[in-house]
Design an enzyme around this catalytic site. Structure first.
Site, PDB file in Angstrom:
ATOM      1  N   LYS A  79      27.372 -51.355  -9.302  1.00 44.53           N
ATOM      2  CA  LYS A  79      26.321 -52.203  -9.890  1.00 44.53           C
ATOM      3  C   LYS A  79      25.383 -51.318 -10.710  1.00 44.53           C
ATOM      4  O   LYS A  79      24.998 -50.234 -10.252  1.00 44.53           O
ATOM      5  CB  LYS A  79      25.546 -52.920  -8.772  1.00 44.53           C
ATOM      6  CG  LYS A  79      24.498 -53.919  -9.274  1.00 44.53           C
ATOM      7  CD  LYS A  79      23.836 -54.679  -8.125  1.00 44.53           C
ATOM      8  CE  LYS A  79      22.854 -55.742  -8.608  1.00 44.53           C
ATOM      9  NZ  LYS A  79      22.205 -56.477  -7.524  1.00 44.53           N
ATOM     10  N   SER A 162      22.246 -61.675  -7.953  1.00 43.45           N
ATOM     11  CA  SER A 162      22.242 -60.872  -9.155  1.00 43.45           C
ATOM     12  C   SER A 162      23.478 -59.991  -9.323  1.00 43.45           C
ATOM     13  O   SER A 162      23.755 -59.536 -10.425  1.00 43.45           O
ATOM     14  CB  SER A 162      20.999 -59.984  -9.192  1.00 43.45           C
ATOM     15  OG  SER A 162      21.024 -59.033  -8.136  1.00 43.45           O
ATOM     16  N   SER A 186      21.519 -61.483  -3.210  1.00 44.39           N
ATOM     17  CA  SER A 186      22.283 -61.048  -4.383  1.00 44.39           C
ATOM     18  C   SER A 186      23.649 -60.442  -4.116  1.00 44.39           C
ATOM     19  O   SER A 186      24.396 -60.204  -5.063  1.00 44.39           O
ATOM     20  CB  SER A 186      21.471 -60.043  -5.190  1.00 44.39           C
ATOM     21  OG  SER A 186      20.579 -60.733  -6.005  1.00 44.39           O
TER      22      SER A 186
HETATM   23  N1  GLN Z   1      18.122 -64.724  -6.364  1.00 46.45           N
HETATM   24  C1  GLN Z   1      17.088 -63.978  -5.721  1.00 46.45           C
HETATM   25  C2  GLN Z   1      16.039 -63.568  -6.716  1.00 46.45           C
HETATM   26  O1  GLN Z   1      16.168 -63.966  -7.824  1.00 46.45           O
HETATM   27  C3  GLN Z   1      17.652 -62.787  -5.022  1.00 46.45           C
HETATM   28  C4  GLN Z   1      17.918 -61.673  -5.938  1.00 46.45           C
HETATM   29  C5  GLN Z   1      18.395 -60.472  -5.193  1.00 46.45           C
HETATM   30  O2  GLN Z   1      18.779 -60.551  -4.042  1.00 46.45           O
HETATM   31  N2  GLN Z   1      18.298 -59.338  -5.875  1.00 46.45           N
HETATM   32  O3  GLN Z   1      15.113 -62.904  -6.409  1.00 46.45           O
END
Ligand code: GLN
Length: 494
Positions: A79, A162, A186
């Protein structure tokens, strides 16, 4: 023989050991798949030269009979939130244009020492903020899956976020496994959307050093893989105490894969009644019920548990995470990293750089976070949210007195069409309803592909464990995996 790009970590290690193929051949097959899959936009940076060099090093170690790492010769996607020495690292943000770190994150360094072969840096939501991988400066990622039925049939779907690039790379056969990070879901939500396994370890299990920070009290790195066993192997390679991260736990790393005994008899599984939301999609409810039946048939004892503060989890998360992000992102000022847009004064330069360098979602979070932390609102929002966070963590503590693992759905829906929910941040935030509470409590959670929706898309079940008890969590997840026998593949041509 299995196609090289269909191999799991276990399958790759076995094939390499049996000399059925070399690490260089395995890397080459994935490099070709990565090129063929460019339309999915799963990678921001491809690093085929690095992959081939590391694969050859692995082949040499094997030829010489040297000691091998736990993932020696296995090609993975990283990532693009993990700093990689000498390789462009973007967090999918314009503001980090041209940033090439002079250091390597602990997790990526651990994986390298374990012999893993980096194929490239996977796309993500900008600074890991999002649930659909549509906020990336480098463009959205497409899910390798397509709906076969229903309103989205034939449309391009989001991979979740994400860690959407990581999930698409693994599900699309472009990487055997990938790293993800999970702040509020995410790793788990994109795993559910793409039909793979995603494990968010206990907060503190994997070092955050060198991982570009979003919300420091929540961020945690973890594996995204094709199987539960692979998640166990890869977690072992990623985890470990790191003196460079003060929140890294001084805990030994057990042999996670050895925990997958297949025997879950007598394990107590909790079903939290507050997760039975009004309006829950019947197919999600049916999948959840199916999961309960599978575990019951495997000899588990099913118990109702109560997590009464669940309804406050999203509101709490969307104060705490933006507050921490507004502090963490203050460092991007056009002076030290990446992009600089000149201005008439220093303040103008800051404003121009941050105005242009950050996308809308990131700016929204910085504004919310700065507001919640400003004097006068700090007690009303931030302190309040921290108190509720403690109540949420206490709910889990109480539940885990009675049960060993908690079972829930991972996400309220399957993958949705690209472009949907784009203009509605709250609809997007609702995606995290089942994953956020675990994150607030710092607990480990895993998503296991468990079935297909009516529209032919993967759906995941989430299992949640006690802090630092990934072994029991993986054991239960393995039982769900065995019962689900999910062997569907994305029909990209569909
Ligand atoms: N969807 C969540 C957010 O937008 C989680 C994102 C994540 O876990 N990095 O914050």
């Amino acid at each position: 023989m299995t196609k090289l790009t269909d191999l799991t970590i276990r399958g790759a290690l076995d094939g390499l050991a049996a000399k059925e193929f070399s690490a260089a051949e395995l890397a080459e097959a994935h490099i070709q798949a990565m090129e063929a899959g460019r339309d999915l936009n799963a990678f921001i940076t491809e690093t085929p030269e690095i992959a081939l060099e590391r694969a050859r090093e692995s082949d040499n170690r094997r030829a010489k009979g040297d000691a091998l790492g736990a993932m020696d010769g296995v090609p993975i996607a990283m990532k693009d939130l993990f700093c990689t020495e000498g390789v462009l690292t973007t967090a999918a943000s314009h503001i980090l244009d041209g940033f090439t770190p002079p250091y390597e994150s602990t997790v990526s360094a651990n994986l390298r020492s374990a012999g893993a072969v980096m194929l490239g840096k996977a796309n993500l939501d900008e600074f890991a903020m999002g649930s659909a991988n549509i906020t990336s400066y480098y463009g959205p990622v497409k899910n390798p899956w397509k709906a076969t039925d229903g309103k989205d049939a034939g449309k391009d779907l989001v991979p979740g976020g994400s860690s959407g690039g990581s999930a698409a790379a693994v599900s699309g056969g472009m990487a055997v496994a990938a790293t993800g990070t999970d702040t509020g879901g995410s790793i788990r939500q994109p795993a559910s959307f793409c039909g793979i396994v995603g494990l968010k370890p206990t907060y503190g299990r994997c070092s955050r050093w060198g991982v570009i920070a979003f919300a420091s009290s929540l961020d945690q790195a973890g594996p995204m893989t094709k199987t539960v066993e692979d998640a166990a192997i890869m977690l072992g390679a990623m985890a470990g105490h790191d003196p460079k991260d003060s929140t890294s736990a001084p805990m030994a790393v057990p042999d996670f894969a050895a925990a997958l005994s297949g025997d879950v008899k007598g394990l107590k599984i909790g079903i939290p009644k507050e997760y039975r939301m009004d309006g829950m999609d019947p197919e999600i409810q049916a999948l959840w019920d199916q999961g309960v039946n599978w575990l019951k048939a495997a000899g588990c004892e099913i118990k109702d548990v109560s997590l009464p503060h669940t309804k406050y989890a999203l509101a709490t998360y969307y104060i705490v995470a933006p507050a921490e992000c507004s502090a963490n992102l203050a460092r991007y000022d056009g002076v030290r990293y990446g992009l600089r847009i000149p201005g008439d004064s220093l303040d103008d330069m800051y404003m121009n750089t941050r105005g242009e360098g950050f996308g809308h979602e990131v700016q929204r979070r910085i504004l919310i976070g700065t507001y919640a932390l400003s004097s006068g609102y700090y007690d009303a929002y931030y302190i309040k949210a921290q108190k509720v966070r403690t109540l949420i963590a206490n709910d889990f503590k109480a539940a885990f007195e009675d049960v060993d693992v908690i079972l829930t759905p991972t996400a309220p829906t399957p993958a949705f069409a690209l472009g949907e929910k784009q203009e509605d941040p709250v609809a997007m935030y609702l995606n995290d309803v089942f994953t956020v509470p675990t994150s607030l409590a710092g607990l480990p959670g895993i998503s296991v592909p468990a079935g297909l929706s009516k529209s032919g898309l993967p759906l995941g079940l989430q299992l949640i464990g006690r802090a630092f008890d990934e072994e029991t969590l993986l054991r239960a997840a393995h039982a769900v995996e065995l019962a689900a026998a999910f062997n569907h593949k994305p029909g990209r041509e569909g």
